[in-house]
Design a protein around this motif. Structure first.
Motif, PDB file in Angstrom:
ATOM      1  N   ILE A   1       1.319  -5.860   2.736  1.00  0.00           N
ATOM      2  CA  ILE A   1       1.242  -5.566   1.302  1.00  0.00           C
ATOM      3  C   ILE A   1       1.101  -4.070   1.018  1.00  0.00           C
ATOM      4  N   LEU A   2       0.785  -3.300   2.030  1.00  0.00           N
ATOM      5  CA  LEU A   2       0.553  -1.866   1.818  1.00  0.00           C
ATOM      6  C   LEU A   2       0.848  -1.147   3.130  1.00  0.00           C
ATOM      7  N   TRP A   3       1.536  -0.005   3.037  1.00  0.00           N
ATOM      8  CA  TRP A   3       1.775   0.822   4.227  1.00  0.00           C
ATOM      9  C   TRP A   3       0.725   1.922   4.274  1.00  0.00           C
ATOM     10  N   SER A   4       0.229   2.207   5.456  1.00  0.00           N
ATOM     11  CA  SER A   4      -0.625   3.386   5.624  1.00  0.00           C
ATOM     12  C   SER A   4       0.097   4.323   6.582  1.00  0.00           C
ATOM     13  N   VAL A   5       0.347   5.548   6.147  1.00  0.00           N
ATOM     14  CA  VAL A   5       1.116   6.468   7.011  1.00  0.00           C
ATOM     15  C   VAL A   5       0.224   7.235   7.971  1.00  0.00           C
ATOM     16  N   ALA A   6      -1.110   7.200   7.765  1.00  0.00           N
ATOM     17  CA  ALA A   6      -1.995   7.907   8.710  1.00  0.00           C
ATOM     18  C   ALA A   6      -3.438   7.515   8.449  1.00  0.00           C
ATOM     19  N   ASN A   7      -4.286   7.752   9.448  1.00  0.00           N
ATOM     20  CA  ASN A   7      -5.738   7.565   9.282  1.00  0.00           C
ATOM     21  C   ASN A   7      -6.443   8.905   9.462  1.00  0.00           C
ATOM     22  N   GLU A   8      -7.231   9.280   8.478  1.00  0.00           N
ATOM     23  CA  GLU A   8      -8.131  10.424   8.550  1.00  0.00           C
ATOM     24  C   GLU A   8      -7.485  11.704   9.069  1.00  0.00           C
ATOM     25  N   PRO A   9      -6.396  12.127   8.454  1.00  0.00           N
ATOM     26  CA  PRO A   9      -5.854  13.436   8.823  1.00  0.00           C
ATOM     27  C   PRO A   9      -6.643  14.545   8.116  1.00  0.00           C
ATOM     28  N   ALA A  10      -6.269  15.790   8.372  1.00  0.00           N
ATOM     29  CA  ALA A  10      -6.926  16.919   7.703  1.00  0.00           C
ATOM     30  C   ALA A  10      -6.348  17.028   6.290  1.00  0.00           C
ATOM     31  N   SER A  11      -6.684  16.040   5.472  1.00  0.00           N
ATOM     32  CA  SER A  11      -6.076  15.964   4.139  1.00  0.00           C
ATOM     33  C   SER A  11      -6.745  16.920   3.160  1.00  0.00           C
TER      34      SER A  11
ATOM     35  N   THR B   1      -0.072   4.384   1.223  1.00  0.00           N
ATOM     36  CA  THR B   1      -1.285   5.202   1.159  1.00  0.00           C
ATOM     37  C   THR B   1      -1.443   5.981   2.447  1.00  0.00           C
ATOM     38  N   LEU B   2      -2.444   6.837   2.477  1.00  0.00           N
ATOM     39  CA  LEU B   2      -2.969   7.326   3.745  1.00  0.00           C
ATOM     40  C   LEU B   2      -4.477   7.303   3.616  1.00  0.00           C
ATOM     41  N   VAL B   3      -5.130   6.976   4.712  1.00  0.00           N
ATOM     42  CA  VAL B   3      -6.563   6.694   4.688  1.00  0.00           C
ATOM     43  C   VAL B   3      -7.312   8.000   4.959  1.00  0.00           C
ATOM     44  N   THR B   4      -8.273   8.328   4.066  1.00  0.00           N
ATOM     45  CA  THR B   4      -8.901   9.651   4.191  1.00  0.00           C
ATOM     46  C   THR B   4     -10.353   9.560   4.649  1.00  0.00           C
ATOM     47  N   TYR B   5     -10.875  10.661   5.142  1.00  0.00           N
ATOM     48  CA  TYR B   5     -12.245  10.692   5.693  1.00  0.00           C
ATOM     49  C   TYR B   5     -13.157  11.519   4.800  1.00  0.00           C
ATOM     50  N   GLU B   6     -14.451  11.572   5.195  1.00  0.00           N
ATOM     51  CA  GLU B   6     -15.414  12.163   4.263  1.00  0.00           C
ATOM     52  C   GLU B   6     -15.284  13.676   4.104  1.00  0.00           C
ATOM     53  N   GLY B   7     -14.564  14.334   5.031  1.00  0.00           N
ATOM     54  CA  GLY B   7     -14.323  15.776   4.849  1.00  0.00           C
ATOM     55  C   GLY B   7     -13.345  16.040   3.715  1.00  0.00           C
TER      56      GLY B   7
ATOM     57  N   LEU C   1      -6.213   4.409  -3.287  1.00  0.00           N
ATOM     58  CA  LEU C   1      -7.056   5.321  -2.514  1.00  0.00           C
ATOM     59  C   LEU C   1      -7.842   4.495  -1.507  1.00  0.00           C
ATOM     60  N   VAL C   2      -7.596   4.748  -0.239  1.00  0.00           N
ATOM     61  CA  VAL C   2      -8.337   4.042   0.800  1.00  0.00           C
ATOM     62  C   VAL C   2      -9.206   5.087   1.495  1.00  0.00           C
ATOM     63  N   ILE C   3     -10.505   4.941   1.325  1.00  0.00           N
ATOM     64  CA  ILE C   3     -11.367   5.988   1.860  1.00  0.00           C
ATOM     65  C   ILE C   3     -12.391   5.400   2.846  1.00  0.00           C
ATOM     66  N   ASN C   4     -12.691   6.184   3.865  1.00  0.00           N
ATOM     67  CA  ASN C   4     -13.641   5.781   4.906  1.00  0.00           C
ATOM     68  C   ASN C   4     -14.950   6.530   4.688  1.00  0.00           C
TER      69      ASN C   4
END
Ligand code: GCB
Length: 600
Positions: free
Chosen positions: A406-416, A443-449, A464-467
């Motif tokens: 249902i959703l594509w994620s192109v990356a996990n926690e890059p230097a976004s 989407t791409l999944v982002t980290y707390e930085g 927005l998919v956030i960790n």
């Protein structure tokens, strides 16, 4: 790329079994001229790492070789004979009888070779060189480090920029399959909520151009409900059973090909009538908001490592159902094709993720190399752009017809948060949406930085998919403080992107099964429960939260370091799938949500 199916016109021969195997040093030849000598036995598919003992064996850096005999009969060569690898991690060079067939880069997607000419009738020697290095040109990304210690020869180590063990080898099934000389190369099929559908069947081979294509649609009971002709077309069914999480109704498009060279081929592709959309801060399935309850997972099991394990796949789906989950993310790489088939059949929703993790010049396995907080230069340092486009194309080509995606994620926690992130990701998000015939959200999944103030990519994402690990990697032990920080950040993201659904892609606390503490100290089962309750209470206050994916479904293996005791212990289940206390809390919460959704 089509899955290797056995049909009336196609045969499939498994090459899974026990192969010859050897780890190679930098100076060992890799030309496959001679049969492999001094080999040890290795099961395929499997990660090679945990089969034999020894740290040097497990953590070998560089090349290894697999070899086996392949018998070919005249009947197998009468049409087209294909050799297919579902995945080889991370790079493969393949030889048949000492002759190179070609190579593949990227450890989590299939590739194949036409060996009709190269294969001889009788015995053939199949040789596969595998390289397991991760660096700033590979996905996932890592660092190859040369280290010098007093009085010792130079050592080479490969450090992942990611928190899962760098399992490698021939990790998914290998097979031969046959097709006629002119054949069905690919199928795109899509069904919508109103009963309309469309198909495109691509033919390959010498007589592809004038090949006649016909199609039939079979309903979930196997009755034919439509017959049509042509390589492309559309139609409408007046009554249709939709695909959803409670009723995963699967239809089949049965395509047949007749070519002027006498070839006749057929292939049946499953699909569902269902639509994914985004409306009012919600992900909708068939027009109705769907709240994602589930996990980030890994393909990770004892002994097999990341190797194909259908027993655990079925078990994991059973546990997802037991706990009341409806979804998971294929963190941090596309999972095996068989898992997606299971999800189609069981009505589990998937966030399908490209193997792009570790795209940060400062990431180590479990933290920042430079913890000063000032990071930059990732997007000059990473040389992954072209490969990233390739893996996205290959992932969509493989998974496009699955209703579960249902959703594509192109990356996990890059230097976004860094300059250059928008320029790197905008074309990739556009690519995944345009490659997908269904144009699913991305989407791409982002980290707390990458905070609401610094994130450079939020506007590019459909969801927005956030960790977040407040209460674990920071504010540890103070769940009231952690919840306050979490809520504040979510509200600021919502303020910045008021129309976008927001979900937690990861949140969790390492928990040692069996460890208890009356004061709910870190690592105890009690702390994990309270941690999850604190996060739940925040989600329940914010109407734009569209899902909660706990990190992680089960404990899993990682690189060794002082933050990990035999791996990451954030599982709600142990690595062998026993429940921790938190499993019962989540079961109650999610089953209540499910009952409410179903009006029970
Ligand atoms: C993350 C990563 C995941 C790790 C997790 C953790 O942010 O996306 O791969 O395993 O944190 O447990 O630290």
């Amino acid at each position: 790329m089509l899955y290797p199916q056995m049909t009336q016109t196609r045969m499939r021969f498994s090459l899974d079994g026990v192969w010859d195997f050897k780890l190679l040093g930098a100076d060992d030849s890799k030309d496959a001229k001679e049969p492999l000598a001094d080999a040890i036995l290795m099961p395929v598919p499997s990660s090679y790492n945990d089969i034999y003992e020894g740290r040097d064996f497990r953590d070998h850096v560089g090349d290894m070789v697999y070899e086996r005999e392949v018998m070919v009969t005249p009947a197998m060569k009468s049409g087209r004979l294909m050799l297919r690898f579902a995945s080889v991690t991370h790079k493969a060079q393949v030889y048949l009888n000492g002759t190179p067939l070609g190579g593949h880069k990227g450890g989590f997607l299939p590739f194949e070779f036409d060996i009709t000419e190269a294969a001889v009738i009788g015995s053939n020697r199949l040789t596969v060189y595998v390289n397991n290095i991760v660096d700033n040109t590979t996905l996932p990304a890592g660092r190859l480090v040369h280290q010098q210690f007093p009085g010792l020869p130079e050592e080479v180590h490969n450090f992942p920029n990611f928190d899962f063990y760098n399992y490698s080898g021939i990790m998914r099934p290998v097979c031969l399959y046959t097709t006629p000389k002119t054949y069905i190369e690919d199928i795109v099929v899509q069904g919508k909520m109103d009963g309309s559908f469309s198909w495109r069947v691509t033919a390959g081979g010498a007589a592809a151009e004038n090949a006649r294509i016909s199609v039939r649609i079979l309903d979930p009971k196997g009755s034919c409900v439509f017959e049509g002709a042509g390589s492309e077309g559309a139609g409408h069914l007046s009554e249709v059973l939709l695909w959803d999480t409670e009723h995963p109704n699967l239809y089949q498009l049965e395509a047949s090909l007749q070519a002027e060279d006498g070839s006749a081929d057929c292939y049946a592709e499953s699909f569902g009538f269902r639509e994914v959309s985004i409306k009012d801060c919600r992900i909708c399935l068939n027009g109705k908001p769907v709240y994602l309850r589930g996990f980030g997972k890994h393909e990770d099991t004892p002994v097999n490592g990341r190797g194909f394990n259908q027993v655990y796949n079925v078990k994991d789906i059973a546990l997802l159902k037991w706990i009341g989950a409806n979804s998971f993310r294929t963190s941090h790489y596309p999972y095996c094709e068989e898992m997606l088939d299971l999800c189609d059949r069981e009505g589990i929703l998937i966030i399908d993720e490209a193997p792009a993790v570790g795209l940060h010049s400062q990431f180590s396995a479990t933290g920042m190399i430079d913890a000063s907080g000032k990071h930059e230069g990732t997007w000059e340092y990473m040389k992954t752009g072209e490969h990233h486009r390739d893996v996205i194309r290959e992932m969509v080509a493989r998974d496009k017809n699955h209703p579960c995606v249902i959703l594509w994620s192109v990356a996990n926690e890059p230097a976004s948060e860094e300059e250059g992130a928008k320029e790197y990701f905008e074309p990739l998000l556009n690519l995944v949406r345009s490659e997908d015939p269904q144009h699913r959200p991305a989407t791409l999944v982002t980290y707390e930085g990458s905070s609401p103030d610094t994130c450079k990519v939020a506007e590019l994402c459909d969801v927005l998919v956030i960790n977040r690990y407040r209460g674990w990697y920071d504010t540890e032990g103070n769940l009231r403080g952690a919840a306050a920080k979490l809520k504040d950040e979510l509200e600021r993201f919502h303020k910045r992107c008021p129309d976008k659904p927001i979900m937690l892609g990861e949140y969790g606390a390492d928990t040692i099964a069996g460890m208890h503490d009356i004061n709910e100290g870190l690592f105890s089962e009690e702390y994990q429960v309270s941690f999850l309750k604190a996060y739940s209470s925040v989600f329940d206050q914010l109407p734009y939260i569209t899902g909660e994916h706990i990190w992680n479904f089960a404990d899993f293996a990682t690189a060794e370091n002082i933050k990990r005791v035999q791996g990451n212990k954030k599982g709600i289940f142990t690595r062998t799938r026993e429940p921790k206390m938190a499993a019962f809390y989540m079961k109650e919460r999610w089953n209540k949500m499910k009952e409410k959704e179903n009006g029970v």
